[in-house]
Design a protein around this motif. Structure first.
Motif, PDB file in Angstrom:
ATOM      1  N   LYS A 270      26.282  43.857  45.077  1.00 52.97           N
ATOM      2  CA  LYS A 270      25.910  42.560  45.658  1.00 52.97           C
ATOM      3  C   LYS A 270      24.577  42.077  45.087  1.00 52.97           C
ATOM      4  N   LYS A 271      23.639  42.997  44.935  1.00 49.11           N
ATOM      5  CA  LYS A 271      22.338  42.658  44.356  1.00 49.11           C
ATOM      6  C   LYS A 271      22.497  42.126  42.933  1.00 49.11           C
ATOM      7  N   GLU A 272      23.496  42.620  42.215  1.00 47.46           N
ATOM      8  CA  GLU A 272      23.764  42.183  40.851  1.00 47.46           C
ATOM      9  C   GLU A 272      24.569  40.878  40.787  1.00 47.46           C
ATOM     10  N   GLY A 273      24.926  40.325  41.953  1.00 46.52           N
ATOM     11  CA  GLY A 273      25.590  39.033  41.989  1.00 46.52           C
ATOM     12  C   GLY A 273      27.092  39.044  42.153  1.00 46.52           C
ATOM     13  N   PHE A 274      27.664  40.202  42.448  1.00 38.53           N
ATOM     14  CA  PHE A 274      29.109  40.284  42.650  1.00 38.53           C
ATOM     15  C   PHE A 274      29.457  40.041  44.112  1.00 38.53           C
ATOM     16  N   SER A 275      30.643  39.516  44.353  1.00 38.79           N
ATOM     17  CA  SER A 275      31.200  39.425  45.693  1.00 38.79           C
ATOM     18  C   SER A 275      31.945  40.730  45.934  1.00 38.79           C
ATOM     19  N   VAL A 276      31.603  41.433  47.015  1.00 27.75           N
ATOM     20  CA  VAL A 276      32.136  42.778  47.221  1.00 27.75           C
ATOM     21  C   VAL A 276      32.767  42.917  48.603  1.00 27.75           C
ATOM     22  N   ASP A 277      33.955  43.506  48.632  1.00 26.85           N
ATOM     23  CA  ASP A 277      34.578  43.964  49.866  1.00 26.85           C
ATOM     24  C   ASP A 277      34.686  45.473  49.755  1.00 26.85           C
ATOM     25  N   SER A 278      34.421  46.170  50.847  1.00 25.13           N
ATOM     26  CA  SER A 278      34.543  47.620  50.804  1.00 25.13           C
ATOM     27  C   SER A 278      35.360  48.111  51.984  1.00 25.13           C
ATOM     28  N   VAL A 279      36.131  49.158  51.718  1.00 24.88           N
ATOM     29  CA  VAL A 279      37.005  49.741  52.729  1.00 24.88           C
ATOM     30  C   VAL A 279      36.886  51.258  52.677  1.00 24.88           C
ATOM     31  N   ALA A 280      37.355  51.913  53.744  1.00 22.80           N
ATOM     32  CA  ALA A 280      37.173  53.355  53.882  1.00 22.80           C
ATOM     33  C   ALA A 280      38.368  54.195  53.439  1.00 22.80           C
ATOM     34  N   ASN A 281      39.509  53.548  53.123  1.00 19.14           N
ATOM     35  CA  ASN A 281      40.667  54.349  52.726  1.00 19.14           C
ATOM     36  C   ASN A 281      41.677  53.512  51.940  1.00 19.14           C
ATOM     37  N   GLY A 282      42.679  54.195  51.424  1.00 24.82           N
ATOM     38  CA  GLY A 282      43.687  53.538  50.606  1.00 24.82           C
ATOM     39  C   GLY A 282      44.518  52.509  51.349  1.00 24.82           C
ATOM     40  N   LYS A 283      44.840  52.786  52.604  1.00 30.95           N
ATOM     41  CA  LYS A 283      45.640  51.826  53.386  1.00 30.95           C
ATOM     42  C   LYS A 283      44.892  50.515  53.571  1.00 30.95           C
ATOM     43  N   GLU A 284      43.594  50.611  53.855  1.00 37.09           N
ATOM     44  CA  GLU A 284      42.777  49.397  53.993  1.00 37.09           C
ATOM     45  C   GLU A 284      42.672  48.672  52.655  1.00 37.09           C
ATOM     46  N   ALA A 285      42.590  49.423  51.568  1.00 31.71           N
ATOM     47  CA  ALA A 285      42.520  48.815  50.238  1.00 31.71           C
ATOM     48  C   ALA A 285      43.786  48.008  49.957  1.00 31.71           C
ATOM     49  N   LEU A 286      44.941  48.563  50.290  1.00 34.94           N
ATOM     50  CA  LEU A 286      46.200  47.852  50.062  1.00 34.94           C
ATOM     51  C   LEU A 286      46.270  46.570  50.884  1.00 34.94           C
ATOM     52  N   GLN A 287      45.781  46.610  52.111  1.00 34.64           N
ATOM     53  CA  GLN A 287      45.752  45.399  52.948  1.00 34.64           C
ATOM     54  C   GLN A 287      44.875  44.326  52.305  1.00 34.64           C
ATOM     55  N   LYS A 288      43.702  44.723  51.821  1.00 33.26           N
ATOM     56  CA  LYS A 288      42.796  43.771  51.164  1.00 33.26           C
ATOM     57  C   LYS A 288      43.429  43.206  49.895  1.00 33.26           C
ATOM     58  N   LEU A 289      44.085  44.072  49.124  1.00 36.01           N
ATOM     59  CA  LEU A 289      44.701  43.630  47.879  1.00 36.01           C
ATOM     60  C   LEU A 289      45.855  42.659  48.108  1.00 36.01           C
ATOM     61  N   LYS A 290      46.547  42.798  49.217  1.00 35.37           N
ATOM     62  CA  LYS A 290      47.629  41.868  49.535  1.00 35.37           C
ATOM     63  C   LYS A 290      47.098  40.489  49.913  1.00 35.37           C
ATOM     64  N   ALA A 291      45.897  40.455  50.478  1.00 32.56           N
ATOM     65  CA  ALA A 291      45.346  39.207  50.996  1.00 32.56           C
ATOM     66  C   ALA A 291      44.359  38.519  50.048  1.00 32.56           C
ATOM     67  N   ASN A 292      43.851  39.240  49.051  1.00 37.59           N
ATOM     68  CA  ASN A 292      42.789  38.704  48.202  1.00 37.59           C
ATOM     69  C   ASN A 292      43.010  39.063  46.742  1.00 37.59           C
ATOM     70  N   PHE A 293      42.364  38.299  45.867  1.00 39.36           N
ATOM     71  CA  PHE A 293      42.342  38.608  44.434  1.00 39.36           C
ATOM     72  C   PHE A 293      41.016  39.276  44.109  1.00 39.36           C
ATOM     73  N   TYR A 294      41.061  40.340  43.317  1.00 36.19           N
ATOM     74  CA  TYR A 294      39.848  41.027  42.868  1.00 36.19           C
ATOM     75  C   TYR A 294      39.890  41.150  41.351  1.00 36.19           C
ATOM     76  N   ASP A 295      38.735  41.024  40.742  1.00 40.73           N
ATOM     77  CA  ASP A 295      38.627  41.219  39.298  1.00 40.73           C
ATOM     78  C   ASP A 295      38.709  42.694  38.939  1.00 40.73           C
ATOM     79  N   ILE A 296      38.214  43.529  39.848  1.00 43.16           N
ATOM     80  CA  ILE A 296      38.234  44.970  39.617  1.00 43.16           C
ATOM     81  C   ILE A 296      38.249  45.693  40.962  1.00 43.16           C
TER      82      ILE A 296
END
Length: 68
Positions: free
Chosen positions: A24-50
């Motif tokens: 975030k300090k470097e200027g990126f928009s960041v979402d963070s999650v604690a596990n793979g299931k949460e990651a999949l939920q985020k990926l279904k709802a949002n676009f990420y560059d990486i």
């Protein structure tokens, strides 16, 4: 100016917070999650560059998350 969107999937909270804060300090928009299931939920709802995904996590590990 926002450099890009990053998803962090890391089960260890201190590691997750350090990565998120630095990116975030470097200027990126960041979402963070604690596990793979949460990651999949985020990926279904949002676009990420990486996505930075921890290899060893409970429930779904990094490889299983990438496979899904």
């Amino acid at each position: 100016m926002e450099k890009g969107r990053i998803l962090i999937a890391e089960d260890e909270k201190p590691q997750r917070q350090v990565l998120e804060g630095f990116l975030k300090k470097e200027g990126f928009s960041v979402d963070s999650v604690a596990n793979g299931k949460e990651a999949l939920q985020k990926l279904k709802a949002n676009f990420y560059d990486i996505a930075l995904i921890d290899y060893k996590m409970p429930e779904l590990d990094g490889l299983q998350t990438l496979h899904e």
